[in-house]
Write a protein that holds these residues in place. Structure first.
Motif, PDB file in Angstrom:
ATOM      1  N   ALA A 182       0.862  -1.183   0.000  1.00 15.02           N
ATOM      2  CA  ALA A 182       0.000   0.000   0.000  1.00 15.02           C
ATOM      3  C   ALA A 182       0.894   1.227   0.000  1.00 15.02           C
ATOM      4  N   ASP A 183       0.460   2.282  -0.684  1.00 12.37           N
ATOM      5  CA  ASP A 183       1.285   3.482  -0.761  1.00 12.37           C
ATOM      6  C   ASP A 183       0.430   4.658  -1.206  1.00 12.37           C
ATOM      7  N   TRP A 184       1.027   5.847  -1.088  1.00 11.59           N
ATOM      8  CA  TRP A 184       0.390   7.082  -1.561  1.00 11.59           C
ATOM      9  C   TRP A 184       0.819   7.325  -2.998  1.00 11.59           C
ATOM     10  N   PHE A 185      -0.137   7.633  -3.871  1.00  6.91           N
ATOM     11  CA  PHE A 185       0.159   7.852  -5.289  1.00  6.91           C
ATOM     12  C   PHE A 185      -0.339   9.227  -5.708  1.00  6.91           C
ATOM     13  N   SER A 186       0.513   9.961  -6.394  1.00  4.44           N
ATOM     14  CA  SER A 186       0.111  11.264  -6.922  1.00  4.44           C
ATOM     15  C   SER A 186      -0.577  11.086  -8.269  1.00  4.44           C
ATOM     16  N   ARG A 187      -1.256  12.117  -8.705  1.00  2.00           N
ATOM     17  CA  ARG A 187      -1.973  12.054  -9.976  1.00  2.00           C
ATOM     18  C   ARG A 187      -1.032  11.789 -11.149  1.00  2.00           C
ATOM     19  N   SER A 188       0.186  12.288 -11.061  1.00  2.00           N
ATOM     20  CA  SER A 188       1.142  12.133 -12.156  1.00  2.00           C
ATOM     21  C   SER A 188       1.918  10.821 -12.108  1.00  2.00           C
ATOM     22  N   ALA A 189       1.699  10.008 -11.052  1.00  2.00           N
ATOM     23  CA  ALA A 189       2.457   8.756 -10.915  1.00  2.00           C
ATOM     24  C   ALA A 189       1.555   7.643 -10.399  1.00  2.00           C
ATOM     25  N   MET A 190       0.436   7.430 -11.095  1.00  2.00           N
ATOM     26  CA  MET A 190      -0.497   6.384 -10.713  1.00  2.00           C
ATOM     27  C   MET A 190       0.018   5.013 -11.152  1.00  2.00           C
ATOM     28  N   PRO A 191      -0.438   3.928 -10.501  1.00  2.00           N
ATOM     29  CA  PRO A 191      -0.063   2.582 -10.949  1.00  2.00           C
ATOM     30  C   PRO A 191      -0.536   2.334 -12.381  1.00  2.00           C
ATOM     31  N   MET A 192       0.124   1.409 -13.049  1.00  2.00           N
ATOM     32  CA  MET A 192      -0.235   1.093 -14.435  1.00  2.00           C
ATOM     33  C   MET A 192      -1.611   0.448 -14.525  1.00  2.00           C
TER      34      MET A 192
END
Length: 261
Positions: free
Chosen positions: A229-239
């Motif tokens: 689990a982690d924090w994701f920014s709008r510019s670096a979302m999971p694939m």
């Protein structure tokens, strides 16, 4: 009457010039398909306001013509519109419920379909059994310009989604959000707000969606349910994230739009 017919966990459908449709009782009879556990589930909004039933295949299916096929509910979800899937999901849930309530849980006698409503009735003691749903919360947790996403142990590699979990007896929905987030990733949230809901027939859930804000704590993953689990920014979302009309996808799309303002 249109008939949602299931063989185990797959629905029998007809391809009508590229559109998935539900066959009629007459079409099923012409194919020699025998049915069991037939239940009236209401009507579908067509020009004729067609009544609908749900049933299971009795015995082996005969050889089907090329325009008929069995399709899994998850594949149907990816290929059909919201209204169609909602009705198919209702049929699927009711058939599963009927299969699990063939006998009275009070006296053990065989149940029968109640004629005037969707219920199983015990002719021995008169007990009634109605379809049940399992409420679950699903939540998009936001911390500044990032969203919390996690990978469940059952997810394929690289696939992430928002957190979700079933409501326990005696819990409010908001209490369930607090507990699930705390149990799965070890953080506290605040400002819990209702987002929407979705019937989710896998097999009998009602997903109630919320948004929430990070309040305190560091991520500590519960390894029994999650692998990461982690924090994701709008510019670096999971694939890979939920798609189509799944409410998990709508929560993520809400975050992307919200974060873009």
């Amino acid at each position: 009457m249109l008939c949602f017919v299931f063989e185990r966990h797959k629905l029998l459908v007809k391809n009508n010039h590229g559109t998935i449709v539900i066959p009629t009782q007459e079409e099923l009879a012409a194919l020699g398909i025998r049915l069991k556990s037939e239940i009236n589930i209401g009507s579908i909004a067509t020009k004729e306001h067609s009544p609908c039933g749900a049933a299971e295949v009795a015995g082996a299916l005969p050889e089907l013509p090329g325009d008929f096929a069995l399709i899994s509910m998850r594949k149907l979800f990816a290929q059909s519109d919201d209204d169609f899937f909602r009705l198919a999901g209702r049929a699927y849930q009711i058939i599963n419920w009927a299969r699990k309530h063939q006998f009275c849980g009070q006296c053990g006698a065989p149940n029968i379909n109640k004629a005037d409503e969707v219920a199983m009735e015990c002719p021995g003691c008169g007990a009634l059994f109605f379809p049940r749903i399992s409420p679950a919360v699903i939540v998009a947790v936001v911390k500044e310009d990032k969203i919390l996403l996690a990978r469940n142990v059952s997810f394929p590699n690289g696939f992430y989604s928002v957190l979700a979990g079933f409501v326990e007896p005696g819990e409010t929905l908001e209490e369930c959000v607090l507990r699930e987030v705390r149990e799965e990733v070890g953080i506290e949230v605040q400002n819990i707000r209702y987002f929407g809901s979705q019937s989710w027939p896998f097999p009998d859930s009602l997903m109630i969606a919320f948004t929430a804000e990070y309040a305190a704590g560091e991520i500590v993953v519960d390894q029994t349910e999650l692998t990461n689990a982690d924090w994701f920014s709008r510019s670096a979302m999971p694939m890979q994230v939920p798609e189509n009309n799944a409410i998990a996808s709508r929560l993520i799309q809400w975050f992307l739009a919200y974060n873009n303002n």
